[in-house]
Scaffold this motif. Structure first.
Motif, PDB file in Angstrom:
ATOM      1  N   CYS A   1     -36.325 -14.272  31.312  1.00 35.38           N
ATOM      2  CA  CYS A   1     -35.500 -13.988  32.489  1.00 35.38           C
ATOM      3  C   CYS A   1     -34.648 -15.199  32.857  1.00 35.38           C
ATOM      4  N   TYR A   2     -35.239 -16.399  32.807  1.00 30.84           N
ATOM      5  CA  TYR A   2     -34.482 -17.616  33.102  1.00 30.84           C
ATOM      6  C   TYR A   2     -33.344 -17.823  32.109  1.00 30.84           C
ATOM      7  N   LEU A   3     -33.617 -17.566  30.823  1.00 30.95           N
ATOM      8  CA  LEU A   3     -32.574 -17.710  29.802  1.00 30.95           C
ATOM      9  C   LEU A   3     -31.443 -16.711  30.022  1.00 30.95           C
ATOM     10  N   CYS A   4     -31.793 -15.484  30.344  1.00 35.24           N
ATOM     11  CA  CYS A   4     -30.764 -14.458  30.561  1.00 35.24           C
ATOM     12  C   CYS A   4     -29.894 -14.784  31.764  1.00 35.24           C
ATOM     13  N   VAL A   5     -30.509 -15.247  32.831  1.00 34.48           N
ATOM     14  CA  VAL A   5     -29.739 -15.611  34.020  1.00 34.48           C
ATOM     15  C   VAL A   5     -28.876 -16.836  33.731  1.00 34.48           C
ATOM     16  N   ALA A   6     -29.393 -17.782  32.947  1.00 31.74           N
ATOM     17  CA  ALA A   6     -28.599 -18.959  32.578  1.00 31.74           C
ATOM     18  C   ALA A   6     -27.387 -18.563  31.736  1.00 31.74           C
ATOM     19  N   ASN A   7     -27.587 -17.648  30.787  1.00 33.20           N
ATOM     20  CA  ASN A   7     -26.462 -17.165  29.971  1.00 33.20           C
ATOM     21  C   ASN A   7     -25.385 -16.535  30.838  1.00 33.20           C
ATOM     22  N   LEU A   8     -25.801 -15.692  31.754  1.00 34.26           N
ATOM     23  CA  LEU A   8     -24.841 -15.013  32.609  1.00 34.26           C
ATOM     24  C   LEU A   8     -24.155 -15.978  33.570  1.00 34.26           C
ATOM     25  N   THR A   9     -24.866 -17.016  34.003  1.00 34.61           N
ATOM     26  CA  THR A   9     -24.263 -18.026  34.871  1.00 34.61           C
ATOM     27  C   THR A   9     -23.201 -18.815  34.125  1.00 34.61           C
ATOM     28  N   ILE A  10     -23.503 -19.207  32.892  1.00 26.89           N
ATOM     29  CA  ILE A  10     -22.536 -19.946  32.074  1.00 26.89           C
ATOM     30  C   ILE A  10     -21.295 -19.092  31.821  1.00 26.89           C
ATOM     31  N   LEU A  11     -21.509 -17.817  31.489  1.00 27.61           N
ATOM     32  CA  LEU A  11     -20.385 -16.920  31.264  1.00 27.61           C
ATOM     33  C   LEU A  11     -19.565 -16.733  32.538  1.00 27.61           C
TER      34      LEU A  11
END
Length: 69
Positions: free
Chosen positions: A5-15
């Motif tokens: 979940c942390y990785l997915c939210v980080a990906n979406l934040t970077i995007l």
């Protein structure tokens, strides 16, 4: 599962940051970070699409906001 979940939210934040910079300044930050490699950009965007689907799935299944009123 929590790490995913942390990785997915980080990906979406970077995007989201890259899209915001592109929208407000016209500078394509994602292309700059990927050195203009179209394949790398499409792979990252594909990973972000799967991340968004996983975030929606986790919100539906785990109901983290159920107790909030």
């Amino acid at each position: 599962m929590k790490f995913t979940c942390y990785l997915c939210v980080a990906n979406l934040t970077i995007l989201g940051i890259c899209a915001g910079v592109a929208a407000f300044s016209g500078f394509d930050l994602l292309s700059f970070l990927m050195f203009g490699n179209a394949t790398a950009i499409r792979v990252f965007e594909g990973i972000c699409a799967v991340s968004a689907l996983f975030c929606i799935y986790s919100l539906i299944i785990f109901k983290p906001f159920k107790g909030l009123k």
